[in-house]
Motif scaffolding. Structure first.
Motif, PDB file in Angstrom:
ATOM      1  N   TYR A  19       0.808  -1.224   0.000  1.00 28.39           N
ATOM      2  CA  TYR A  19       0.000   0.000   0.000  1.00 28.39           C
ATOM      3  C   TYR A  19       0.841   1.273   0.000  1.00 28.39           C
ATOM      4  N   LEU A  32      -6.788  -0.593   1.850  1.00 19.11           N
ATOM      5  CA  LEU A  32      -6.025  -0.684   3.096  1.00 19.11           C
ATOM      6  C   LEU A  32      -6.951  -0.635   4.307  1.00 19.11           C
ATOM      7  N   SER A  33      -7.916   0.264   4.306  1.00 19.81           N
ATOM      8  CA  SER A  33      -8.813   0.405   5.462  1.00 19.81           C
ATOM      9  C   SER A  33      -9.562  -0.896   5.748  1.00 19.81           C
ATOM     10  N   GLU A  34      -9.993  -1.607   4.720  1.00 24.68           N
ATOM     11  CA  GLU A  34     -10.707  -2.882   4.908  1.00 24.68           C
ATOM     12  C   GLU A  34      -9.765  -3.966   5.417  1.00 24.68           C
ATOM     13  N   LEU A  80      -7.113  -3.524   7.251  1.00 19.12           N
ATOM     14  CA  LEU A  80      -6.845  -3.240   8.663  1.00 19.12           C
ATOM     15  C   LEU A  80      -8.046  -3.592   9.536  1.00 19.12           C
ATOM     16  N   LYS A  81      -9.261  -3.354   9.039  1.00 25.19           N
ATOM     17  CA  LYS A  81     -10.472  -3.724   9.800  1.00 25.19           C
ATOM     18  C   LYS A  81     -10.519  -5.229  10.035  1.00 25.19           C
ATOM     19  N   GLU A  91      -8.235  -6.020  12.797  1.00 30.58           N
ATOM     20  CA  GLU A  91      -8.768  -5.525  14.066  1.00 30.58           C
ATOM     21  C   GLU A  91      -9.810  -6.471  14.665  1.00 30.58           C
ATOM     22  N   HIS A 123      -5.282  -2.375  17.023  1.00 32.77           N
ATOM     23  CA  HIS A 123      -6.093  -1.308  16.450  1.00 32.77           C
ATOM     24  C   HIS A 123      -5.159  -0.437  15.607  1.00 32.77           C
ATOM     25  N   GLU A 161      -4.709   3.381  13.335  1.00 37.20           N
ATOM     26  CA  GLU A 161      -5.147   4.721  12.945  1.00 37.20           C
ATOM     27  C   GLU A 161      -4.441   5.044  11.636  1.00 37.20           C
ATOM     28  N   ILE A 162      -5.188   5.582  10.687  1.00 40.65           N
ATOM     29  CA  ILE A 162      -4.599   5.993   9.413  1.00 40.65           C
ATOM     30  C   ILE A 162      -4.535   7.510   9.399  1.00 40.65           C
ATOM     31  N   GLN A 163      -3.326   8.027   9.173  1.00 46.35           N
ATOM     32  CA  GLN A 163      -3.106   9.471   9.057  1.00 46.35           C
ATOM     33  C   GLN A 163      -2.351   9.710   7.762  1.00 46.35           C
ATOM     34  N   VAL A 191       0.339   4.619   8.945  1.00 40.83           N
ATOM     35  CA  VAL A 191      -0.541   3.721   9.697  1.00 40.83           C
ATOM     36  C   VAL A 191       0.089   3.562  11.068  1.00 40.83           C
TER      37      VAL A 191
END
Length: 166
Positions: free
Chosen positions: A116, A140-142, A144-145, A148, A154, A156-158, A162
């Protein structure tokens, strides 16, 4: 080479095929094999699926048969051959899958970082190991979910960063 590559090479004694990473050489003797040689990994790995390959580094030498994996530590590290390597796990990347089989969070995040193009920051130590098959076409968000869901980590994406938290 640097990175990961899968080869299918026809046997040709008059035209040898050699893969080189640092002082490690893989001489192909007609075969299908995978090489994983990232600069940030602890060891380079060559896994044989079919045929034969000869691996050498300095005085260390090995001839692999199908199912074996040579692991070569960086800069003079150990050279060892492992029997019955998990071929499906080794080649999952070329089939569009992240395959984690008892992988620690550092191993998981190193693969996600590469795929990513993100930077990972660890704010906490995570002892959980992960077993998962995740399609690489997931955002990427999926991805990571899904990780989790273990309840052990857990994120956090900024932007392109990550952060691994609890």
């Amino acid at each position: 080479m640097t990175g990961e590559a899968y080869f299918e090479i026809a046997k040709n004694a008059n035209l040898p095929f050699i893969v080189q990473k640092g002082d490690m050489n893989i001489r192909v003797l007609g075969t299908h094999f995978n090489v994983k040689a990232y600069d940030d990994d602890e060891a380079m790995k060559a896994t044989l699926l079919e045929g034969k390959i000869a691996i050498s580094r300095g005085r260390d030498k090995g001839l692999l048969i199908p199912g074996q994996q040579a692991m070569v530590g960086k800069e003079g590290g150990n050279f060892k051959v492992v029997n019955n390597s998990d071929i499906e796990e080794v080649t999952a990347w070329k089939n569009g899958i992240f395959k984690f089989d008892d992988a620690d969070i550092e191993t998981v995040m190193r693969q996600l970082e590469r795929w990513y193009d993100v930077d990972v920051v660890f704010e906490t130590k995570v002892s959980q190991h992960f077993v998962a098959d995740i399609p690489k076409n997931e955002p990427l968000s999926e991805t990571l979910k899904l990780l989790e869901l273990t309840g052990q980590v857990h994120f956090e994406i900024q932007g392109k960063k990550v952060i691994v938290t609890r």
